[in-house]
Scaffold this motif. Structure first.
Motif, PDB file in Angstrom:
ATOM      1  N   PRO A 148       0.803  -1.231   0.000  1.00 47.44           N
ATOM      2  CA  PRO A 148       0.000   0.000   0.000  1.00 47.44           C
ATOM      3  C   PRO A 148       0.829   1.271   0.000  1.00 47.44           C
ATOM      4  CG  PRO A 148       0.028  -0.966   2.182  1.00 47.44           C
ATOM      5  CD  PRO A 148       0.741  -1.938   1.291  1.00 47.44           C
ATOM      6  N   GLY A 149       2.136   1.166   0.284  1.00 43.87           N
ATOM      7  CA  GLY A 149       2.980   2.350   0.409  1.00 43.87           C
ATOM      8  C   GLY A 149       2.931   3.297  -0.777  1.00 43.87           C
ATOM      9  N   PRO A 150       3.128   2.813  -1.999  1.00 37.63           N
ATOM     10  CA  PRO A 150       3.109   3.726  -3.151  1.00 37.63           C
ATOM     11  C   PRO A 150       1.761   4.418  -3.336  1.00 37.63           C
ATOM     12  CG  PRO A 150       4.193   1.669  -3.727  1.00 37.63           C
ATOM     13  CD  PRO A 150       3.579   1.457  -2.379  1.00 37.63           C
ATOM     14  N   TYR A 151       0.676   3.751  -2.971  1.00 37.22           N
ATOM     15  CA  TYR A 151      -0.645   4.365  -3.108  1.00 37.22           C
ATOM     16  C   TYR A 151      -0.860   5.420  -2.033  1.00 37.22           C
ATOM     17  CZ  TYR A 151      -1.473   0.562  -6.357  1.00 37.22           C
ATOM     18  OH  TYR A 151      -1.377  -0.297  -7.420  1.00 37.22           O
ATOM     19  N   VAL A 186       6.540   5.629   2.191  1.00 36.97           N
ATOM     20  CA  VAL A 186       5.641   6.730   1.839  1.00 36.97           C
ATOM     21  C   VAL A 186       6.423   8.015   1.576  1.00 36.97           C
ATOM     22  CG1 VAL A 186       3.741   8.183   2.636  1.00 36.97           C
ATOM     23  CG2 VAL A 186       3.703   5.719   3.075  1.00 36.97           C
ATOM     24  N   GLY A 187       7.253   8.430   2.527  1.00 33.14           N
ATOM     25  CA  GLY A 187       7.997   9.673   2.357  1.00 33.14           C
ATOM     26  C   GLY A 187       8.946   9.640   1.178  1.00 33.14           C
ATOM     27  N   GLY A 188       9.566   8.488   0.954  1.00 35.45           N
ATOM     28  CA  GLY A 188      10.467   8.363  -0.192  1.00 35.45           C
ATOM     29  C   GLY A 188       9.712   8.438  -1.508  1.00 35.45           C
ATOM     30  N   GLY A 189       8.549   7.777  -1.555  1.00 39.91           N
ATOM     31  CA  GLY A 189       7.720   7.854  -2.754  1.00 39.91           C
ATOM     32  C   GLY A 189       7.214   9.259  -2.996  1.00 39.91           C
ATOM     33  N   LEU A 190       6.852   9.944  -1.923  1.00 39.68           N
ATOM     34  CA  LEU A 190       6.404  11.323  -2.027  1.00 39.68           C
ATOM     35  C   LEU A 190       7.523  12.212  -2.562  1.00 39.68           C
ATOM     36  CD1 LEU A 190       4.435  13.687  -1.429  1.00 39.68           C
ATOM     37  CD2 LEU A 190       5.356  13.693   0.910  1.00 39.68           C
ATOM     38  N   ALA A 191       8.736  12.030  -2.050  1.00 39.93           N
ATOM     39  CA  ALA A 191       9.873  12.837  -2.500  1.00 39.93           C
ATOM     40  C   ALA A 191      10.082  12.682  -4.001  1.00 39.93           C
ATOM     41  CB  ALA A 191      11.130  12.434  -1.739  1.00 39.93           C
ATOM     42  N   LYS A 192       9.971  11.471  -4.502  1.00 38.92           N
ATOM     43  CA  LYS A 192      10.143  11.227  -5.935  1.00 38.92           C
ATOM     44  C   LYS A 192       9.100  11.973  -6.755  1.00 38.92           C
ATOM     45  CE  LYS A 192      10.511   7.416  -9.275  1.00 38.92           C
ATOM     46  NZ  LYS A 192       9.484   7.897 -10.227  1.00 38.92           N
ATOM     47  N   GLU A 232      12.613  26.336   7.486  1.00 36.57           N
ATOM     48  CA  GLU A 232      11.792  27.333   6.806  1.00 36.57           C
ATOM     49  C   GLU A 232      11.424  26.800   5.420  1.00 36.57           C
ATOM     50  OE1 GLU A 232      11.732  32.100   5.699  1.00 36.57           O
ATOM     51  OE2 GLU A 232      13.472  31.208   6.681  1.00 36.57           O
ATOM     52  N   ALA A 233      10.160  26.476   5.233  1.00 32.25           N
ATOM     53  CA  ALA A 233       9.701  25.857   3.994  1.00 32.25           C
ATOM     54  C   ALA A 233       8.271  26.302   3.719  1.00 32.25           C
ATOM     55  CB  ALA A 233       9.776  24.337   4.103  1.00 32.25           C
ATOM     56  N   ASP A 234       7.807  26.041   2.512  1.00 29.00           N
ATOM     57  CA  ASP A 234       6.409  26.336   2.200  1.00 29.00           C
ATOM     58  C   ASP A 234       5.487  25.325   2.873  1.00 29.00           C
ATOM     59  OD1 ASP A 234       6.827  28.566   0.392  1.00 29.00           O
ATOM     60  OD2 ASP A 234       7.668  27.093  -0.996  1.00 29.00           O
ATOM     61  N   ILE A 235       5.887  24.057   2.809  1.00 25.28           N
ATOM     62  CA  ILE A 235       5.070  22.970   3.353  1.00 25.28           C
ATOM     63  C   ILE A 235       5.957  22.015   4.132  1.00 25.28           C
ATOM     64  CG2 ILE A 235       3.578  20.994   2.766  1.00 25.28           C
ATOM     65  CD1 ILE A 235       2.763  22.532   0.243  1.00 25.28           C
ATOM     66  N   VAL A 236       5.523  21.630   5.310  1.00 23.15           N
ATOM     67  CA  VAL A 236       6.187  20.597   6.096  1.00 23.15           C
ATOM     68  C   VAL A 236       5.350  19.333   5.982  1.00 23.15           C
ATOM     69  CG1 VAL A 236       6.729  19.830   8.438  1.00 23.15           C
ATOM     70  CG2 VAL A 236       7.395  22.120   7.686  1.00 23.15           C
ATOM     71  N   SER A 237       6.019  18.210   5.720  1.00 25.87           N
ATOM     72  CA  SER A 237       5.307  16.959   5.471  1.00 25.87           C
ATOM     73  C   SER A 237       5.820  15.847   6.390  1.00 25.87           C
ATOM     74  CB  SER A 237       5.487  16.541   4.005  1.00 25.87           C
ATOM     75  OG  SER A 237       4.748  15.375   3.706  1.00 25.87           O
ATOM     76  N   PRO A 238       5.128  15.600   7.529  1.00 22.30           N
ATOM     77  CA  PRO A 238       5.533  14.506   8.423  1.00 22.30           C
ATOM     78  C   PRO A 238       5.131  13.144   7.830  1.00 22.30           C
ATOM     79  CG  PRO A 238       4.235  16.195   9.570  1.00 22.30           C
ATOM     80  CD  PRO A 238       4.040  16.390   8.105  1.00 22.30           C
ATOM     81  N   ASN A 239       6.101  12.267   7.661  1.00 20.00           N
ATOM     82  CA  ASN A 239       5.831  10.951   7.081  1.00 20.00           C
ATOM     83  C   ASN A 239       6.525   9.830   7.851  1.00 20.00           C
ATOM     84  OD1 ASN A 239       4.348  11.432   4.307  1.00 20.00           O
ATOM     85  ND2 ASN A 239       5.933  13.007   4.469  1.00 20.00           N
ATOM     86  N   ALA A 240       6.764  10.069   9.138  1.00 16.04           N
ATOM     87  CA  ALA A 240       7.374   9.037   9.991  1.00 16.04           C
ATOM     88  C   ALA A 240       6.311   8.563  10.979  1.00 16.04           C
ATOM     89  CB  ALA A 240       8.610   9.599  10.682  1.00 16.04           C
ATOM     90  N   LEU A 241       6.650   8.455  12.243  1.00 13.44           N
ATOM     91  CA  LEU A 241       5.684   8.026  13.244  1.00 13.44           C
ATOM     92  C   LEU A 241       4.877   9.221  13.754  1.00 13.44           C
ATOM     93  CD1 LEU A 241       7.804   5.391  15.190  1.00 13.44           C
ATOM     94  CD2 LEU A 241       6.138   5.014  13.362  1.00 13.44           C
ATOM     95  N   GLY A 242       3.902   8.946  14.616  1.00 13.83           N
ATOM     96  CA  GLY A 242       2.945   9.968  15.019  1.00 13.83           C
ATOM     97  C   GLY A 242       3.371  10.824  16.195  1.00 13.83           C
TER      98      GLY A 242
END
Length: 349
Positions: A148-151, A186-192, A232-242
């Motif tokens: 399910p990761g890539p989805y 997930v985070g790696g797929g998102l980065a790509k 300092e970024a436009d968007i921060v994207s947490p993709n690890a644990l909660g």
């Protein structure tokens, strides 16, 4: 000692099951939050928790999140989650997985599992030897199912684009700066996907070498995990644990939006208000990260192929926009608005 239903994260869960198999070493918890819309669906997390209480808390929070996620995704499934308490060496054996499969089977279809952190589609094959109530199995190309990761990454990517449009008023991600915490599946797929759209990336992961490798590949920058949320970024994207967004980390955010795939990003219910008060757009995690459960849910239900999965994932931005618009109109945090919508869908006040 407090009973499970006295814990802060107990939310009128229908059942919380504890399993122990001495021979294989299995120690597992299956939390069923709701079966109002269908069988409780949610992956199994294989993780070494510092203590058993943390494992219970994770199961409770994640299962509630799955109820909300499945409801918001329009799936005829309830919410559940399992955690397997791993030892420090992360010892995982076929015997342990089969014992977990028997635990699922004992619930008579009330809980459906799939892979989560620390688990793979090959693990699901082993579990499948003991129960039919499992998804995320290897499938042929073009079929629903599999990892399910890539989805999940695809859904988060579309959610990041929606957040950029809402918060930055841009239609393109070219030169939009995204700071990604966690670059696993997930985070790696998102980065790509973001790099392909021309976004600028700052990456961090507990596996620092992995973050540096991807940063070099995508012409980005790698930083340590302690500083990624304050980049300092436009968007921060947490993709690890909660539970990474708390009073301290929220005060240090320097971004216009938070949009990531990690489950249960808010440490406490009050943290949604804190983000809102800072004027930062927040994408509720169980809305933006629904791509994985859409994939394995349709696999389990036998409803459609990969094309159908992607068509449903494409609706994630519309759901986010519904939440953000209602938040703007009523003045309540997006996290609270999403909870209200989800609870209505599962017939909870």
């Amino acid at each position: 000692m407090s009973a499970t239903w006295d814990l802060p994260d107990f939310d009128d869960h229908e059942a919380v099951h504890f399993f122990r198999d001495v021979e294989s070493g299995l120690r597992a918890i299956i939390a069923v939050h709701s079966t109002h819309l269908g069988p409780a669906a949610g992956g199994v997390r294989f993780w070494h928790y510092g203590d058993n209480g943390r494992a219970v808390t994770d199961a409770l929070r994640l299962s509630r999140g799955m109820s909300y996620k499945n409801a918001m995704a329009g799936l005829p499934m309830g919410g559940g989650k399992a955690v397997i308490q791993a030892d420090e060496a992360r010892t995982k054996t076929p015997e342990m997985l089969r014992a977990f499969g028997r635990a699922i089977a004992s619930l008579g279809g009330g809980y459906v599992t799939a892979e989560d952190v620390g688990m793979t589609d090959d693990d699901m094959v082993v579990i499948r030897n003991e129960t039919d109530h499992v998804a995320g199995l290897p499938v042929e190309s073009g079929a629903a199912g599999g990892d399910p990761g890539p989805y999940t990454a695809l859904g988060v990517f579309l959610g990041v684009k929606a957040a950029a449009k809402r918060a930055l008023n841009v239609d393109s991600l070219t030169d939009v700066h995204v700071a990604i915490q966690g670059v696993g599946s997930v985070g790696g797929g998102l980065a790509k996907l973001l790099a392909e759209e021309g976004a600028r990336l700052t990456l961090a992961d507990v596996n620092a070498d992995r973050a540096k490798e991807l940063a070099a590949e995508y012409d980005g920058e790698a930083v340590d995990t302690d500083s990624i949320l304050s980049v300092e970024a436009d968007i921060v994207s947490p993709n690890a644990l909660g539970a990474v967004l708390d009073e301290e980390s929220i005060s240090e955010l320097r971004c216009s939006a938070v949009a990531g795939g990690a489950n249960n990003q808010l440490a406490t219910p009050q943290d949604g208000q804190r983000i809102y008060d800072r004027g930062i757009l927040f994408a509720p995690d169980y809305v933006i990260n629904a791509g994985g459960i859409i994939n394995v849910g349709l696999e389990y239900l036998g409803q459609g192929d990969e094309q159908e999965v992607k068509a449903r994932i494409a609706k994630i931005p519309d759901r986010l926009e519904q939440v953000w618009q209602e938040s703007a109109e009523c003045g309540d945090p997006a996290a609270d608005v999403a909870d209200r919508i989800a609870r209505r869908l599962i017939a909870r006040s």
